[in-house]
Design an enzyme around this catalytic site. Structure first.
Site, PDB file in Angstrom:
ATOM      1  CB  SER A   1      -0.854  -0.068   1.255  1.00 41.00           C
ATOM      2  OG  SER A   1      -1.758   0.973   1.254  1.00 41.00           O
ATOM      3  CG  LEU A   2       1.209   4.169  -2.233  1.00 43.68           C
ATOM      4  CD1 LEU A   2       0.488   5.032  -3.265  1.00 43.68           C
ATOM      5  CD2 LEU A   2       2.718   4.316  -2.401  1.00 43.68           C
TER       6      LEU A   2
ATOM      7  CE  LYS B   1      -6.523   8.909   0.109  1.00 37.79           C
ATOM      8  NZ  LYS B   1      -6.784   7.939   1.037  1.00 37.79           N
TER       9      LYS B   1
ATOM     10  CB  CYS C   1     -45.752   3.170  -3.598  1.00 34.88           C
ATOM     11  SG  CYS C   1     -47.357   3.264  -4.412  1.00 34.88           S
TER      12      CYS C   1
HETATM   13  S1  IVH Z   1       2.205   3.006  -6.801  1.00 34.97           S
HETATM   14  C1  IVH Z   1       4.316  -0.011  -3.918  1.00 34.97           C
HETATM   15  N1  IVH Z   1       0.907   4.750  -8.252  1.00 34.97           N
HETATM   16  O1  IVH Z   1      -3.001   3.511  -4.359  1.00 34.97           O
HETATM   17  C2  IVH Z   1       3.299   1.022  -4.179  1.00 34.97           C
HETATM   18  N2  IVH Z   1      -0.321   3.458  -6.679  1.00 34.97           N
HETATM   19  O2  IVH Z   1      -3.150   3.610  -1.459  1.00 34.97           O
HETATM   20  C3  IVH Z   1       2.674   0.818  -5.493  1.00 34.97           C
HETATM   21  N3  IVH Z   1      -2.713   3.898  -6.686  1.00 34.97           N
HETATM   22  O3  IVH Z   1      -2.332   0.125  -3.811  1.00 34.97           O
HETATM   23  C4  IVH Z   1       1.621   1.781  -5.739  1.00 34.97           C
HETATM   24  N4  IVH Z   1      -2.712   5.411  -8.263  1.00 34.97           N
HETATM   25  O4  IVH Z   1      -3.839   0.754  -5.795  1.00 34.97           O
HETATM   26  C5  IVH Z   1       0.825   3.820  -7.296  1.00 34.97           C
HETATM   27  N5  IVH Z   1      -0.144   6.304  -9.627  1.00 34.97           N
HETATM   28  C6  IVH Z   1      -0.218   5.378  -8.680  1.00 34.97           C
HETATM   29  C7  IVH Z   1      -1.429   5.018  -8.082  1.00 34.97           C
HETATM   30  C8  IVH Z   1      -1.438   4.053  -7.073  1.00 34.97           C
HETATM   31  C9  IVH Z   1      -3.455   4.726  -7.423  1.00 34.97           C
HETATM   32  C10 IVH Z   1      -3.261   3.013  -5.636  1.00 34.97           C
HETATM   33  C11 IVH Z   1      -2.727   1.608  -5.650  1.00 34.97           C
HETATM   34  C12 IVH Z   1      -2.159   1.426  -4.273  1.00 34.97           C
HETATM   35  C13 IVH Z   1      -2.967   2.417  -3.494  1.00 34.97           C
HETATM   36  C14 IVH Z   1      -2.337   2.775  -2.189  1.00 34.97           C
END
Ligand code: IVH
Length: 670
Positions: A85-86, A313, A425
């Site tokens: 995730s991020l 965000k 209804c």
């Molecule tokens: S990079 C190792 N780039 O955000 C990290 N993620 O909240 C790889 N996401 O799981 C993710 N746009 O589903 C990356 N330009 C982008 C993204 C992105 C959306 C999503 C992705 C990730 C989630 C984390």
């Protein structure tokens, strides 16, 4: 929201349970009860408390993982490299902290900033340039195999030219564009189905469909942003990876830039905060990635997120306004939906005066009173919704919303079954609102395709008693229109022509138009393919309907029940009297088609010189059917270039395998 009167341990425990509950709804059921920002806020509170009270930390809690559990219906795929995730940052101070942490690792220079797409993460495997497997993220370590559904996504290439040989893994995001999302929800509303809360849930729900035709019809998209082991292919910068991916014909969003330092990154974030409203997909932030891939390894990851990237965000676009009233709209099936009437307020460039309240439980759950100040959220082009009440603004003059006892359109007593969220209804025969919605649905493009029957014309025709039931559409004459205000002879004649032409719509469109619960055009086509004529469908036993591939027991029950109701049979008799539908024989529709192929089941594998959609329509037009997997029932496997494992299976089962030329010959050289 921190409840300091409670013991911290009890409070933290409650927070764990609440987050777990909402995460399940979001990740596993695609049906969130709270907004993303409310969820983020709960997680932030939890993280703060965990730092303060490490003794109460629940080990292995999902905030330390990265999402939901793999859905049990699809087979599981273990990710060779976990899908992480991020970590989020919510303002420029938190962003600066991220930069400070990086500078300790000498990694504070050169970034690629990309929009954070609000879809769902997927992993895609190509073998020698052929797409062979796609999986969802699942819990980060194990996801679901959604290969067949991903194949239905038009902008995902199934074969890549000049691509590295061997196994290459890409990662990206599956999404539904705003245009497609709005069209889908309109269709669902017209069909009396529950609307998706947002494009992300619509995309997630679609990717988990067991029926690939629905996936194809809903038109998902994909954007790639990550190439696993990019250095193996001579790439050393994330920016170059994105360029390389586009050069290889892979879909990459264009909203990304190279940023030299923190100030450039802030500029990117500020620029896109407004600009993102012009994108045709939802974004919820900016992903900031260190550009230099060699540093990714040096800096490393935590158990759940890389330390070389962060997600900024954006705050959701919200405004505070007054709730003036709650109106009730009556749907085609009689379900009542509350709609909030608001003091007009500007949110992200447009004026909002109505907001969705989804259902009546939501009014109680969010403690909404008439006259309240409410926080309203509007994401680009999406129906605005009420997030919460600002309790601090209460004056005491607010009024409780009382559920009316009578339908606002026909004054019939409203029915509510204990345990059901919906109020209804029951007056399905003469409630003007239900009739208007049913008429609109009957006339809609995917059903009888009668142009010109808008809201106000339907209302006028009902008010003037020209239409008292749907079948009355076919006895309208020019006077019924010209006696109404605003309708001239020319317009009236055009609409009458459209009504006349609708008689020659295919049988499946007519079946869909009948508004049988949960029967859209796809299911209608399955019924027509199986039974051929309306009479046969009417006469089909429940068992016969249930055996159709793609029709579940509940839907089969709805079909069976519909054709048992005397008033529905009367309606069909009346339609017949008016010659609707003119074309009541499936075989007739295929009369000029290759009769040898009627009902034959085809499976496609490998790359053909025409697109998959073209191949499918050739087969359908010849009366054949398409299946996704090879079984004993398969009649032909059409094997293109570099066929997949389906070829082996077909050979094992003795299924006839045709190459492209043989396939064209079989279709009669078309
Ligand atoms: S990079 C190792 N780039 O955000 C990290 N993620 O909240 C790889 N996401 O799981 C993710 N746009 O589903 C990356 N330009 C982008 C993204 C992105 C959306 C999503 C992705 C990730 C989630 C984390």
């Amino acid at each position: 929201m921190q409840n300091l009167n409670k013991q911290p341990q009890i409070y933290i425990d409650e927070l764990y349970n609440t987050i777990e509950h909402h995460a399940k709804l979001y990740y596993e059921q695609d049906n969130p009860e709270i907004s993303d920002s409310e969820y983020d806020e709960l997680v932030r509170q939890l993280k703060k408390l965990e730092a303060e009270y490490p003794e109460y930390v629940r080990e292995n809690f999902l905030t330390r993982g990265v999402g939901g559990q793999a859905n049990k219906l699809f087979s599981k795929v273990t990710h060779a490299i976990p899908m992480l995730s991020l970590d989020n940052v919510f303002d420029f101070d938190e962003l600066a902290n991220f930069f400070n942490r990086l500078s300790k690792n000498q990694g504070d220079n050169g970034f690629t900033c990309e929009m954070k797409i609000d879809g769902l993460a997927i992993s895609l495997i190509y073998e020698d340039g052929i797409f062979i497997q796609g999986a969802t993220r699942g819990n980060g370590y194990e996801g679901e195999d959604v290969t067949e559904n991903l194949r239905m996504i038009k902008n995902l290439p199934l074969e890549l030219k000049n691509f590295p040989s061997g196994r290459v893994e890409l990662r990206g995001e599956v999404l539904m564009t705003l245009d497609n999302f709005n069209a889908l929800n309109q269709k669902r509303e017209a069909a009396g189905e529950i609307k998706f809360a947002n494009p992300r849930n619509a995309a997630a729900g679609t990717l988990r469909q067991l029926n690939k035709n629905i996936v194809a019809e809903r038109n998902l998209s994909v954007f790639i942003y990550y190439l696993v082991d990019a250095q193996k292919y001579g790439l050393t910068k994330q920016f170059d990876v994105l360029k390389w991916l586009s050069e290889k014909n892979l879909p990459v969003q264009s909203a990304y830039s190279y940023c030299e330092n923190l100030s450039d990154v802030e500029k990117f974030i500020t620029h896109w905060q407004n600009e993102r409203a012009n994108l045709n997909y939802e974004t919820d932030g900016v992903v900031i990635k260190l550009d230099d891939l060699t540093q990714w390894q040096n800096i490393g990851t935590t158990s759940h997120a890389p330390k070389w990237a962060a997600a900024f965000k954006y705050p959701p676009e919200e405004a505070l306004t007054k709730l003036l009233d709650i109106k009730i709209s009556v749907g085609r099936t009689g379900v009542l939906t509350p709609v909030a009437i608001l003091e007009p307020v500007k949110i992200s460039g447009s004026t909002v005066q109505r907001a969705s309240l989804h259902n009546f439980d939501e009014i109680a759950r969010k403690n909404i009173m008439l006259g309240d100040y409410v926080r309203v959220r509007k994401a680009a082009e999406i129906i605005p919704e009420i997030i919460a009440v600002d309790i601090s603004k209460r004056t005491g003059g607010e009024k409780i919303f009382n559920m009316p006892e009578l339908c606002p359109a026909c004054n019939n007593k409203i029915i509510h079954v204990e345990g059901d969220t919906a109020y209804r209804c029951p007056n399905k025969n003469s409630c003007p609102a239900q009739l208007r919605e049913s008429l609109k649905y009957f006339a809609s493009r995917q059903c009888m395709n009668i142009k010109g029957l808008g809201d106000s014309l339907c209302d006028d025709l009902i008010k003037s008693h020209s239409i008292e039931k749907i079948t009355d559409l076919y006895k309208l004459n020019i006077m019924n229109f010209t006696s109404l205000d605003r309708i001239g002879i020319k317009t009236a004649q055009k609409i009458l022509d459209n009504i006349e032409n609708s008689k020659s719509r295919p049988l499946s469109a007519f079946i869909a138009a009948l508004g049988i619960p949960e029967i859209g055009i796809n299911t209608a086509e399955l019924l027509v393919n199986k039974f051929g004529t309306l009479e046969n469908i009417c006469a089909a036993s429940l068992n016969e309907i249930m055996t159709i591939d793609g029709i579940g027991n509940i839907v089969a029950g709805n079909v069976f029940e519909f054709f048992r109701q005397p008033e529905n049979l009367d309606m069909l008799e009346e339609f017949k009297y008016y010659g609707v539908p003119a074309d009541n024989e499936f075989e007739d529709q295929n009369a000029n088609k290759n009769s040898d192929l009627a009902g034959k089941i085809f499976v496609l594998t490998g790359a053909l010189t025409f697109t998959r959609a073209e191949a499918e329509s050739l087969i359908k037009n010849s009366g054949g059917k398409i299946s996704e997997s090879v079984s004993k029932k398969t009649n032909y496997l059409i094997a293109g270039d570099k066929p997949g494992s389906k070829l082996l299976k077909a050979q094992e089962l003795g299924v006839t395998v045709l190459n492209e030329q043989e396939f064209i010959n079989l279709l009669g050289g078309k």
